[in-house]
Design a protein around this motif. Structure first.
Motif, PDB file in Angstrom:
ATOM      1  N   GLU A   5       0.849  -1.190   0.000  1.00 36.50           N
ATOM      2  CA  GLU A   5       0.000   0.000   0.000  1.00 36.50           C
ATOM      3  C   GLU A   5       0.884   1.239   0.000  1.00 36.50           C
ATOM      4  O   GLU A   5       1.701   1.430   0.903  1.00 36.50           O
ATOM      5  CB  GLU A   5      -0.921  -0.014   1.218  1.00 36.50           C
ATOM      6  N   GLU A   6       0.710   2.060  -0.998  1.00 40.62           N
ATOM      7  CA  GLU A   6       1.561   3.245  -1.145  1.00 40.62           C
ATOM      8  C   GLU A   6       1.269   4.270  -0.056  1.00 40.62           C
ATOM      9  O   GLU A   6       0.150   4.358   0.457  1.00 40.62           O
ATOM     10  CB  GLU A   6       1.337   3.884  -2.519  1.00 40.62           C
ATOM     11  N   ASP A   7       2.294   5.030   0.292  1.00 42.01           N
ATOM     12  CA  ASP A   7       2.083   6.160   1.174  1.00 42.01           C
ATOM     13  C   ASP A   7       1.408   7.283   0.397  1.00 42.01           C
ATOM     14  O   ASP A   7       1.207   7.199  -0.822  1.00 42.01           O
ATOM     15  CB  ASP A   7       3.412   6.636   1.771  1.00 42.01           C
ATOM     16  N   LYS A   8       1.054   8.344   1.084  1.00 41.18           N
ATOM     17  CA  LYS A   8       0.209   9.380   0.496  1.00 41.18           C
ATOM     18  C   LYS A   8       0.826  10.003  -0.744  1.00 41.18           C
ATOM     19  O   LYS A   8       0.140  10.258  -1.736  1.00 41.18           O
ATOM     20  CB  LYS A   8      -0.087  10.460   1.546  1.00 41.18           C
ATOM     21  N   TYR A   9       2.114  10.249  -0.711  1.00 48.29           N
ATOM     22  CA  TYR A   9       2.792  10.894  -1.828  1.00 48.29           C
ATOM     23  C   TYR A   9       3.634   9.921  -2.651  1.00 48.29           C
ATOM     24  O   TYR A   9       4.293  10.341  -3.612  1.00 48.29           O
ATOM     25  CB  TYR A   9       3.676  12.040  -1.319  1.00 48.29           C
ATOM     26  N   GLY A  10       3.627   8.650  -2.297  1.00 50.47           N
ATOM     27  CA  GLY A  10       4.326   7.645  -3.086  1.00 50.47           C
ATOM     28  C   GLY A  10       5.834   7.724  -3.064  1.00 50.47           C
ATOM     29  O   GLY A  10       6.492   7.163  -3.945  1.00 50.47           O
ATOM     30  N   LEU A  11       6.410   8.374  -2.061  1.00 52.14           N
ATOM     31  CA  LEU A  11       7.865   8.533  -2.018  1.00 52.14           C
ATOM     32  C   LEU A  11       8.553   7.266  -1.527  1.00 52.14           C
ATOM     33  O   LEU A  11       9.483   6.758  -2.154  1.00 52.14           O
ATOM     34  CB  LEU A  11       8.231   9.713  -1.118  1.00 52.14           C
ATOM     35  N   TYR A  12       8.089   6.762  -0.406  1.00 55.87           N
ATOM     36  CA  TYR A  12       8.770   5.626   0.210  1.00 55.87           C
ATOM     37  C   TYR A  12       8.368   4.304  -0.436  1.00 55.87           C
ATOM     38  O   TYR A  12       9.154   3.351  -0.436  1.00 55.87           O
ATOM     39  CB  TYR A  12       8.463   5.607   1.708  1.00 55.87           C
ATOM     40  N   SER A  13       7.173   4.211  -0.967  1.00 58.81           N
ATOM     41  CA  SER A  13       6.787   2.981  -1.667  1.00 58.81           C
ATOM     42  C   SER A  13       7.605   2.801  -2.947  1.00 58.81           C
ATOM     43  O   SER A  13       7.969   1.674  -3.304  1.00 58.81           O
ATOM     44  CB  SER A  13       5.288   3.017  -1.985  1.00 58.81           C
ATOM     45  N   ASN A  14       7.907   3.889  -3.641  1.00 54.68           N
ATOM     46  CA  ASN A  14       8.778   3.787  -4.817  1.00 54.68           C
ATOM     47  C   ASN A  14      10.189   3.373  -4.428  1.00 54.68           C
ATOM     48  O   ASN A  14      10.877   2.679  -5.195  1.00 54.68           O
ATOM     49  CB  ASN A  14       8.819   5.128  -5.557  1.00 54.68           C
ATOM     50  N   LEU A  15      10.625   3.761  -3.238  1.00 55.77           N
ATOM     51  CA  LEU A  15      11.947   3.362  -2.778  1.00 55.77           C
ATOM     52  C   LEU A  15      11.996   1.858  -2.513  1.00 55.77           C
ATOM     53  O   LEU A  15      12.965   1.184  -2.886  1.00 55.77           O
ATOM     54  CB  LEU A  15      12.304   4.143  -1.522  1.00 55.77           C
ATOM     55  N   LEU A  16      10.954   1.310  -1.889  1.00 55.93           N
ATOM     56  CA  LEU A  16      10.892  -0.137  -1.687  1.00 55.93           C
ATOM     57  C   LEU A  16      10.802  -0.873  -3.016  1.00 55.93           C
ATOM     58  O   LEU A  16      11.350  -1.969  -3.179  1.00 55.93           O
ATOM     59  CB  LEU A  16       9.696  -0.486  -0.810  1.00 55.93           C
ATOM     60  N   PHE A  17      10.096  -0.282  -3.954  1.00 52.85           N
ATOM     61  CA  PHE A  17       9.977  -0.867  -5.296  1.00 52.85           C
ATOM     62  C   PHE A  17      11.360  -0.979  -5.953  1.00 52.85           C
ATOM     63  O   PHE A  17      11.697  -2.000  -6.562  1.00 52.85           O
ATOM     64  CB  PHE A  17       9.034   0.007  -6.128  1.00 52.85           C
ATOM     65  N   LYS A  18      12.174   0.045  -5.811  1.00 50.47           N
ATOM     66  CA  LYS A  18      13.516   0.023  -6.392  1.00 50.47           C
ATOM     67  C   LYS A  18      14.443  -0.911  -5.628  1.00 50.47           C
ATOM     68  O   LYS A  18      15.354  -1.502  -6.212  1.00 50.47           O
ATOM     69  CB  LYS A  18      14.084   1.442  -6.423  1.00 50.47           C
ATOM     70  N   TYR A  19      14.222  -1.058  -4.334  1.00 51.90           N
ATOM     71  CA  TYR A  19      14.987  -2.038  -3.561  1.00 51.90           C
ATOM     72  C   TYR A  19      14.734  -3.440  -4.106  1.00 51.90           C
ATOM     73  O   TYR A  19      15.670  -4.256  -4.214  1.00 51.90           O
ATOM     74  CB  TYR A  19      14.567  -1.979  -2.094  1.00 51.90           C
ATOM     75  N   PHE A  20      13.492  -3.746  -4.414  1.00 52.80           N
ATOM     76  CA  PHE A  20      13.133  -5.062  -4.950  1.00 52.80           C
ATOM     77  C   PHE A  20      13.842  -5.321  -6.275  1.00 52.80           C
ATOM     78  O   PHE A  20      14.353  -6.418  -6.523  1.00 52.80           O
ATOM     79  CB  PHE A  20      11.614  -5.119  -5.113  1.00 52.80           C
ATOM     80  N   LEU A  21      13.889  -4.316  -7.137  1.00 53.54           N
ATOM     81  CA  LEU A  21      14.561  -4.472  -8.421  1.00 53.54           C
ATOM     82  C   LEU A  21      16.075  -4.548  -8.267  1.00 53.54           C
ATOM     83  O   LEU A  21      16.740  -5.332  -8.965  1.00 53.54           O
ATOM     84  CB  LEU A  21      14.189  -3.301  -9.346  1.00 53.54           C
ATOM     85  N   ALA A  22      16.628  -3.751  -7.356  1.00 54.49           N
ATOM     86  CA  ALA A  22      18.076  -3.780  -7.148  1.00 54.49           C
ATOM     87  C   ALA A  22      18.533  -5.128  -6.609  1.00 54.49           C
ATOM     88  O   ALA A  22      19.598  -5.630  -6.980  1.00 54.49           O
ATOM     89  CB  ALA A  22      18.486  -2.655  -6.195  1.00 54.49           C
ATOM     90  N   GLU A  23      17.738  -5.742  -5.749  1.00 51.34           N
ATOM     91  CA  GLU A  23      18.092  -7.064  -5.239  1.00 51.34           C
ATOM     92  C   GLU A  23      18.079  -8.095  -6.353  1.00 51.34           C
ATOM     93  O   GLU A  23      18.890  -9.029  -6.372  1.00 51.34           O
ATOM     94  CB  GLU A  23      17.111  -7.462  -4.130  1.00 51.34           C
TER      95      GLU A  23
END
Length: 342
Positions: A5-23
């Protein structure tokens, strides 16, 4: 299937999304990135960078492949000497830790990214290539995305039901902001959407594809915009893991001294329980995250110690007087100076 579930402005959810891809890049997995807002090429270019310790682990894990490649060139000994000297010079003095560590202030080197295969799905491009498509009572964008994922799974050898002719690998699927208006879905803008079952049908079919293939998927959804609770309950039941991010930006908790060391809360709503009849319940419910200059951390939310001098505490003298009153009987309690504390 991980539902975020994204946060209000989508800042931290996009960071987790990039963590998943970087791994996935570090582990050598194939990537599939789908988005309707930002082009997948730009998402992959902004992936987080590895720290020095994780880069050393990546070199160690791929040392055999590098040696076999250089064996034909008669440079195995030279390659070993170069890598050994690099690891001795770059290895930290502290004890090694488990896992990979990413520096959010940097981007991953192109050398690491060029060693993997990746596929992309950008909705505006797909609509321009094939304007009309049969939907089968489902949103057209979701149908296109399902067909693209199914094609990659079958053609690239990720189908677990068929015998693998080549070395097995894992496909990491990342879908960004699913359910938003950019995907042609109106569940975020209307209480009675036109395609009310489109998202749940998509997740049901995707769940079946993931079950019989060597793949893992993360989906970010702007859940704070979905007012229909029935849709959210169905989405939760169709997911293996559900994690919600609550940011403090623009809320009262941003100025609350209790949360001064954190930037948001992490709500673990559901934990994977595959091949089990019992739900795995986490013993830790209060989780918070904070973004440092180079690191994104998730920690337990601890209350600060109460160091106030105005807190009323029973002194030794009060305890002595209460003991005397208790020994003298119930009649003497009424004339005592202090009440007994139970």
């Amino acid at each position: 299937l991980v539902f975020t579930e994204e946060d209000k402005y989508g800042l931290y959810s996009n960071l987790l999304f990039k963590y998943f891809l970087a791994e996935g890049v570090v582990c050598g997995h194939d990537l599939f990135v789908a988005s309707a807002k930002e082009h997948p090429d730009n998402i992959l270019k902004e992936r987080t960078g590895l720290s020095l310790q994780s880069t050393n682990k990546f070199i160690r894990s791929n040392l055999r492949g590098m040696e076999s490649l250089c064996f034909a060139l008669s440079m195995v000994i030279l390659l070993r000497q170069i890598i050994h000297a690099y690891l001795i010079q770059a290895s930290p003095t502290t004890s090694t830790k488990f896992g990979h560590y990413y520096d959010v202030s940097k981007t991953m080197s192109p050398e690491l990214f060029q060693s993997i295969k990746w596929h992309s799905f950008y909705l505006p491009e797909e609509l321009s290539l094939q304007p009309k498509m049969k939907t089968h009572n489902m949103n057209s964008a979701y149908s296109r995305l399902l067909q693209s994922i199914q094609r990659i799974i079958y053609q690239e050898g990720f189908d677990g039901s068929d015998p693998q002719k080549k070395l097995k690998n894992i496909l990491r699927i990342g879908i960004q902001s699913l359910g938003s208006m950019l995907w042609g879905d109106d569940i975020c803008s209307s209480d009675t959407p036109e395609y009310i079952h489109s998202l749940t049908k998509f997740l049901y079919v995707l769940r079946g594809l993931l079950r019989k293939s060597l793949s893992a998927c993360i989906i970010t959804v702007p859940a704070h915009l979905i007012q229909n609770k029935a849709i959210m309950e169905r989405v939760t039941n169709l997911s293996d893991m559900v994690v919600g991010l609550e940011s403090f930006i623009g809320s009262e908790r941003e100025t609350n001294p209790l949360y001064k060391d954190y930037h948001g809360l992490v709500h673990v709503q559901q934990i994977p329980r595959l091949n089990s009849l019992i739900c795995d319940v986490s013993d830790t419910k209060d989780l918070a995250f904070r973004l440092k200059r180079k690191l994104f951390t998730i920690e337990r939310l601890h209350l600060p110690p109460d160091l106030s001098d105005t807190v009323s505490r029973t002194s030794k003298q009060d305890l002595a007087e209460s003991a005397k009153l208790l020994s003298s009987g119930c009649g003497a309690m009424a004339i005592g100076k202090k009440h007994l504390d139970f």
